[in-house]
Design a protein around this motif. Structure first.
Motif, short mmCIF file in Angstrom:
data_model
loop_
_atom_site.label_atom_id
_atom_site.label_comp_id
_atom_site.label_asym_id
_atom_site.label_seq_id
_atom_site.Cartn_x
_atom_site.Cartn_y
_atom_site.Cartn_z
N PRO A 1 30.66 11.68 67.21
CA PRO A 1 31.99 11.59 66.61
C PRO A 1 32.02 10.83 65.29
O PRO A 1 32.87 11.09 64.44
N HIS A 2 31.08 9.90 65.08
CA HIS A 2 31.13 9.04 63.90
C HIS A 2 30.19 9.50 62.79
O HIS A 2 30.09 8.85 61.76
N LYS A 3 29.49 10.63 62.98
CA LYS A 3 28.56 11.08 61.95
C LYS A 3 28.75 12.57 61.69
O LYS A 3 29.17 13.31 62.57
N LYS B 1 32.11 17.82 69.97
CA LYS B 1 31.85 16.39 69.81
C LYS B 1 31.41 15.77 71.13
O LYS B 1 31.87 16.17 72.19
N SER B 2 30.51 14.80 71.03
CA SER B 2 29.98 14.13 72.22
C SER B 2 30.59 12.74 72.32
O SER B 2 30.25 11.86 71.54
N TYR B 3 31.48 12.55 73.25
CA TYR B 3 32.03 11.22 73.49
C TYR B 3 31.23 10.55 74.59
O TYR B 3 31.00 11.13 75.65
N THR B 4 30.84 9.31 74.35
CA THR B 4 30.02 8.58 75.31
C THR B 4 30.72 8.47 76.66
O THR B 4 30.08 8.56 77.70
N TYR B 5 32.03 8.30 76.63
CA TYR B 5 32.76 8.18 77.91
C TYR B 5 32.54 9.43 78.76
O TYR B 5 32.22 9.32 79.95
N ASP B 6 32.71 10.61 78.16
CA ASP B 6 32.55 11.86 78.91
C ASP B 6 31.12 11.99 79.44
O ASP B 6 30.90 12.40 80.58
N TRP C 1 35.68 3.18 69.78
CA TRP C 1 35.08 4.19 70.65
C TRP C 1 36.13 4.83 71.54
O TRP C 1 37.06 4.16 72.00
N TYR C 2 35.96 6.09 71.82
CA TYR C 2 36.87 6.85 72.67
C TYR C 2 36.90 6.27 74.08
O TYR C 2 35.85 6.11 74.69
N LYS C 3 38.09 5.93 74.56
CA LYS C 3 38.30 5.38 75.91
C LYS C 3 37.38 4.19 76.18
O LYS C 3 36.73 4.10 77.24
N ILE C 4 37.34 3.26 75.25
CA ILE C 4 36.39 2.14 75.37
C ILE C 4 36.64 1.29 76.62
O ILE C 4 35.68 0.85 77.26
#
Length: 189
Positions: free
Chosen positions: A43-45, A82-87, A116-119
């Motif tokens: 998501p950040h790059k 996009k790859s969110y770490t939470y998912d 971060w998404y849903k930190i």
């Protein structure tokens, strides 16, 4: 309970700095394994260049093949978008209920954690381990563990620049990765 560290990244290309971080965290935190997890689309790059996901995977396999506790986890490459770490971590916890996961981040990402998404939810399902990086602080309101690693200021962008400029990348990547980059003429323009 098995303890596994997750080291995510674009690995475009993977370099010695990645291996040093993984090895230092593996031993400092007495983890059983480190799983290198290449991002699909962080998501950040913004993805750069013309290196394919398959090529990044092959270079990563060449980087870690000599270390029995290192392996590749492709869960993010197998998904689109996009790859969110939470998912990702939610899914890994469902697939591997008998593993405690530790997510390894650099100090630059510690500063970024509030975005971060849903930190808050993410903090409930994974433990973070931060490693130092030059010029970045480790102060955060979040419960992040810390492992000091030797200051190795190598980045994938440095490798790409050096290849593009015809300079040496010896000792910055494993010999097998250097050979792969040369044979496939990666990062030359």
């Amino acid at each position: 309970m098995k303890k596994v560290g997750i080291l995510g990244g674009t690995f475009d290309p993977p370099h010695i700095g990645h291996l040093i971080i993984a090895n230092e965290v593996l031993h400092a935190k007495k983890l059983d394994e480190i799983w290198f997890m290449p991002n699909q689309e962080p998501p950040h790059k913004i993805k750069s260049g013309n290196v394919t996901n398959i090529q990044r995977m092959e270079m990563l396999q060449l980087s870690i093949e000599a270390h029995a506790a290192f392996q590749v986890e492709t869960i993010e490459l197998d998904r689109e978008g996009k790859s969110y770490t939470y998912d990702t971590m939610k899914l890994l916890n469902e697939i591997y209920p008998n593993i405690d996961f530790y997510f390894i981040i650099g100090a630059d990402m510690v500063e970024y954690l509030p975005k971060w998404y849903k930190i808050q939810e993410l903090m409930q399902i994974v433990q973070f381990i931060s490693v130092n990086r030059p010029k970045y602080q480790l102060e955060t309101e979040y419960p992040v563990q810390y492992v000091k690693v030797p200051d190795i200021n190598i980045s994938s962008s440095l490798i790409r620049e050096r290849v593009r400029d015809g300079e040496t990348i010896s000792f910055l990547v494993r010999d097998e990765v250097k050979r792969y980059i040369e044979e496939n003429r990666l990062y030359e323009s």
